[in-house]
Design an enzyme around this catalytic site. Structure first.
Site, PDB file in Angstrom:
ATOM      1  N   HIS A   1      35.956  42.397  47.380  1.00  0.00           N
ATOM      2  CA  HIS A   1      36.255  41.772  46.091  1.00  0.00           C
ATOM      3  C   HIS A   1      37.515  40.893  46.207  1.00  0.00           C
ATOM      4  CE1 HIS A   1      36.664  42.128  41.500  1.00  0.00           C
ATOM      5  NE2 HIS A   1      37.812  41.593  41.871  1.00  0.00           N
ATOM      6  N   GLU A   2      38.558  41.441  46.844  1.00  0.00           N
ATOM      7  CA  GLU A   2      39.825  40.696  46.952  1.00  0.00           C
ATOM      8  C   GLU A   2      39.697  39.510  47.910  1.00  0.00           C
ATOM      9  OE1 GLU A   2      41.837  41.297  44.698  1.00  0.00           O
ATOM     10  OE2 GLU A   2      41.015  43.248  44.149  1.00  0.00           O
TER      11      GLU A   2
ATOM     12  N   GLN B   1      45.247  35.205  41.933  1.00  0.00           N
ATOM     13  CA  GLN B   1      45.236  35.750  40.570  1.00  0.00           C
ATOM     14  C   GLN B   1      46.592  35.623  39.883  1.00  0.00           C
ATOM     15  OE1 GLN B   1      43.216  39.626  41.873  1.00  0.00           O
ATOM     16  NE2 GLN B   1      42.462  39.348  39.784  1.00  0.00           N
TER      17      GLN B   1
ATOM     18  N   HIS C   1      38.262  36.594  46.212  1.00  0.00           N
ATOM     19  CA  HIS C   1      39.238  35.839  45.413  1.00  0.00           C
ATOM     20  C   HIS C   1      39.901  34.734  46.236  1.00  0.00           C
ATOM     21  CE1 HIS C   1      39.559  37.632  41.463  1.00  0.00           C
ATOM     22  NE2 HIS C   1      39.655  38.859  41.941  1.00  0.00           N
TER      23      HIS C   1
ATOM     24  N   CYS D   1      37.537  43.421  37.087  1.00  0.00           N
ATOM     25  CA  CYS D   1      38.533  42.526  37.682  1.00  0.00           C
ATOM     26  C   CYS D   1      39.625  42.249  36.663  1.00  0.00           C
ATOM     27  CB  CYS D   1      37.846  41.226  38.095  1.00  0.00           C
ATOM     28  SG  CYS D   1      38.974  40.007  38.784  1.00  0.00           S
ATOM     29  N   LEU D   2      40.871  42.273  37.115  1.00  0.00           N
ATOM     30  CA  LEU D   2      41.989  42.034  36.187  1.00  0.00           C
ATOM     31  C   LEU D   2      41.943  40.627  35.601  1.00  0.00           C
ATOM     32  CD1 LEU D   2      44.908  43.762  38.142  1.00  0.00           C
ATOM     33  CD2 LEU D   2      43.690  44.626  36.130  1.00  0.00           C
TER      34      LEU D   2
ATOM     35  N   GLY E   1      43.474  46.468  42.919  1.00  0.00           N
ATOM     36  CA  GLY E   1      43.631  45.399  43.892  1.00  0.00           C
ATOM     37  C   GLY E   1      44.046  44.122  43.197  1.00  0.00           C
TER      38      GLY E   1
END
Ligand SMILES: [Zn+2]
Length: 169
Positions: free
Chosen positions: A133-134, A51, A137, A91-92, A46
């Protein structure tokens, strides 16, 4: 399509609230395409627009399971949650660590597609976790803010072995 640079924890853009998308134009389509490519390139499941430094409410998700499908969510909102489940997340934007996070088992969300068409979606398990999670963000929230604790090396290994077993089915 082009790869975009993924911002890392510490970058102020990750802590800002993203704005509603109002124009469903070529620019948005390019952003969504770039985000998907960037997510696949980084082996993530995701990615949210903040991000890559774009403060717009846009998200891409692909769990890369058997029936792998790219999900694009524009202006997503959670309208209902059910249950609770703890699992390990990464997480990226926060490389090298993983942590235990409690999330709803099921969520119902309302969003728009890339053309502005509204739709509702229900998700459970890993997909529900990923959606939450997204969406966090978009609020400037990272999972490390809400994790109960960091996962140990052993726990990360056990979780990834479990994933491998599941994907072989
Ligand atoms: Zn993330």
């Amino acid at each position: 399509m082009a790869l975009r640079k993924i911002l890392l924890n510490g970058d102020p853009a990750l802590r800002k609230s993203a704005r509603q998308v109002e124009k469903f134009n070529r620019r948005l389509h390019m952003l969504l395409g770039d985000m998907a490519q960037t997510m696949y390139d980084a082996n993530g499941c995701g990615l949210a627009a903040p991000q890559v430094g774009i403060l717009q409410r846009a998200v891409v998700i692909d769990l890369d399971e058997e029936d792998s499908v790219l999900i694009e969510l524009v202006n997503p909102e959670i309208v209902a949650c059910q249950g609770e489940e703890q699992a390990i997340e990464g997480c990226l934007s926060v490389p090298d660590i993983r942590g235990h996070v409690v999330r709803p088992q099921r969520v119902k969300i309302r969003a728009q597609d890339r053309f502005g068409e509204p739709f509702e979606m229900e998700a459970e398990g890993l997909l529900a976790r990923c959606v939450c999670h997204e969406i966090d963000h978009l609020q400037g929230c990272l999972y490390i803010d809400i994790m109960t604790r960091q996962a140990t090396e052993e726990e990360i290994k056990a979780a990834s072995d479990e994933e491998k077993k599941r994907s072989k089915k």
